[in-house]
Structure formats: structure tokens, C-alpha cells
Design a protein around this motif. Structure first.
Motif, mmCIF file in Angstrom:
data_model
loop_
_atom_site.group_PDB
_atom_site.id
_atom_site.type_symbol
_atom_site.label_atom_id
_atom_site.label_comp_id
_atom_site.label_asym_id
_atom_site.label_seq_id
_atom_site.Cartn_x
_atom_site.Cartn_y
_atom_site.Cartn_z
ATOM 1 N N ILE A 49 -0.705 6.411 6.765
ATOM 2 C CA ILE A 49 -0.646 4.947 6.875
ATOM 3 C C ILE A 49 -1.886 4.368 7.571
ATOM 4 O O ILE A 49 -2.366 3.293 7.207
ATOM 5 N N LEU A 107 -4.477 4.058 4.946
ATOM 6 C CA LEU A 107 -4.163 2.963 4.024
ATOM 7 C C LEU A 107 -4.504 1.599 4.661
ATOM 8 O O LEU A 107 -5.025 0.702 3.997
ATOM 9 N N SER A 109 2.576 1.624 -3.453
ATOM 10 C CA SER A 109 1.630 1.448 -4.566
ATOM 11 C C SER A 109 2.093 0.364 -5.540
ATOM 12 O O SER A 109 2.259 0.599 -6.733
ATOM 13 N N SER A 114 0.835 -1.205 0.000
ATOM 14 C CA SER A 114 0.000 0.000 0.000
ATOM 15 C C SER A 114 0.871 1.256 0.000
ATOM 16 O O SER A 114 0.583 2.222 -0.705
ATOM 17 N N LEU A 115 1.935 1.228 0.788
ATOM 18 C CA LEU A 115 2.821 2.396 0.887
ATOM 19 C C LEU A 115 3.538 2.693 -0.433
ATOM 20 O O LEU A 115 3.725 3.850 -0.801
ATOM 21 N N LYS A 125 2.877 9.012 2.304
ATOM 22 C CA LYS A 125 2.193 7.736 2.539
ATOM 23 C C LYS A 125 2.311 7.315 4.014
ATOM 24 O O LYS A 125 1.378 6.754 4.583
ATOM 25 N N THR A 170 -5.115 7.173 -1.875
ATOM 26 C CA THR A 170 -4.990 5.876 -1.202
ATOM 27 C C THR A 170 -4.688 4.832 -2.277
ATOM 28 O O THR A 170 -4.323 5.174 -3.407
#
Length: 259
Positions: free
Chosen positions: A248, A251, A134, A131-132, A244, A177
Motif C-alpha cells: 500500500i 501504491l 484496481s 488503487s487497492l 495489495k 502497481t
């Protein structure tokens, strides 16, 4: 914080291509006697894929995830001259200079979501990592994970940071996000997101991010026609990751909701 110390080695032998990767990585031998999987600067996404691979790998390591040792690999022009396959010959020709290698994990098997084991904390940390950064390419179709010695190893982050393929619009990505986390191969097993989140917050901070980004080879940041110079690019990678990190919690909530 551990100081990053990336070794530089020279390729001494091209052993075989790995045709399962779209970018035709290869197993090579280096002058330190070890085997590596070599990611080529001359492949499809070029040096940007090497930057993604490097930042993603070292960030994973900072989170105490298992990542094969990353090394910078010098490739000279002698290999393309003896290679009979034209496609590989071109790849070798366009990759003379500094490339990226991952220590080859002999007899490792590709992670299979149906049969491979992974603990909930590790799965959760990988989900948050992706997620961080991408990372759009850790799906059931293409897991980019290995099982080796009964542990999960992270091997491919080259499809991350897709903002850097268009520097003119990179700032649009700072507040986004990562809805594509819904397709992540480990999401069903990521049942310890809260615990993983608190561990990552202790392990990854602005200093860790800066240390990783400062170790990107200058040469990889120089491309014809790029919008930024290398210092501006480094600053952008740092700004993106810091943004990011600040979101967090959001996310992780997005990943939990997707589960």
C-alpha cells in the motif's frame, strides 16, 4: 471489527431502467418497501461485476467511506414475462436468482469534478481504495460517485479486480502497481494521502478482507468454464487484496507522484 450482515430481499416491482449505465441497472422496489438500484447478474460482465461491486463497496465501508447499503436481491422469472422491451426482457430472464442491490439515494446528483465539493481526506481515501482494488472506472468521464446530503457516496466498483476475467494469469497481478490511477477523477483533490494511508492501515487488515470475501454468495462464484472452484476463487481474492495491502505504501507513492 464490525461483522458484515448483508440482508436478502425479494424484488416486487421493476420500476425503470437506468440507461446511463452500460449494464442497464434498474430502479426496483423490494419486499421491505424500499427502492434499490439493481445490478443484474445477466448483464455484460455477469456475476464477476457483482463480486467486484460487493467487495469494493464493503471495503469502502470498512474505510469509513459513504456507501449505500448493499443487499442481495432475489429476482424471480415473472418480471421478464411482462416486460415489453426485448433487451430488458432478456436481461431479466438471464438474471433470475440472486443479484445485488444498492439502496436508492433519492435526488442524489452525479459527482461533477468542476462543481462538486469533496474534502481532501475523503478524496484521498477513495484514491487509495481504487488503487487497492484496481478500479479502472472512476474518471472524469464516468465518475461513479454521487453527492447526496452534501456528502460523497461511492456507488460503482464493478470494473475492479480485472484479473478475475482470466484466472489462468491472475497471479501476474499480485505484484503490479496501478499506473491508471493517474486518470482518477479525485486525484487532484487527494492532498491528504498520508493521513488517509494511516487511517486505512488502522481500519483494513487481513481479518476485514476475509470477512468480506467469505460473504460473497457461493452462487456468484460458480461459472461455466472457470479455471478454479469457488474455494480457490475466494482464496485468490483474499491473496490479491492482502498482496495489495502489503504494497500500500508503494501504491500511495505512485498516486502521489501522479498528482
Amino acid at each position: 471489527m464490525n461483522k458484515i450482515d448483508i440482508r436478502t430481499v425479494n424484488v416486487t416491482q421493476y420500476i425503470q431502467p437506468l440507461r446511463e449505465g452500460g449494464s442497464l441497472p434498474a430502479i426496483v422496489k423490494a419486499d421491505d418497501g424500499f427502492l434499490y438500484v439493481l445490478k443484474f447478474r445477466g448483464a455484460g460482465q455477469g456475476k464477476k461485476a457483482l463480486i467486484s461491486e460487493f467487495i469494493g463497496g464493503e471495503l469502502a465501508r470498512a474505510m469509513n467511506l459513504k456507501v449505500p447499503e448493499l443487499v442481495f436481491m432475489n429476482l424471480d422469472d415473472s418480471f421478464s414475462k411482462t416486460e415489453p422491451d426485448e433487451e430488458i426482457q432478456d436481461l431479466l430472464k438471464f438474471s433470475v436468482g440472486l443479484n445485488l442491490g444498492l439502496h436508492f439515494l433519492s435526488s442524489a446528483i452525479t459527482y461533477d469534478p468542476l462543481v462538486s465539493e469533496v474534502d481532501a481526506l475523503t478524496a484521498s481515501k477513495v484514491v487509495i481504495l481504487d488503487s487497492l482494488i484496481s478500479n479502472i472506472d472512476r474518471t472524469a468521464k464516468n465518475t461513479n460517485l454521487l453527492n447526496w446530503n452534501k456528502e460523497l457516496w461511492i456507488i460503482d466498483n464493478g470494473a475492479s479486480f480485472y484479473f478475475h476475467h482470466n484466472w489462468e494469469t491472475w497471479e501476474n497481478h499480485l505484484t503490479r502497481t496501478f499506473p491508471l490511477i493517474k486518470d482518477h477523477v479525485l486525484l487532484p483533490k487527494a492532498t491528504s494521502l498520508t493521513e488517509a494511508l494511516s487511517e486505512i492501515k488502522q481500519l483494513v487488515n487481513v481479518d476485514v478482507i476475509q470477512e468480506i470475501v467469505q460473504n460473497i454468495p457461493e452462487d456468484w462464484l460458480l461459472s461455466e468454464g472457470d479455471f478454479f472452484n469457488s474455494n480457490e476463487m475466494r482464496a485468490a481474492y483474499i491473496a490479491f487484496l492482502n498482496a495489495k495491502l502489503l504494497m500500500i505504501d508503494e501504491l500511495v507513492k505512485e498516486a502521489a507522484d501522479a498528482r
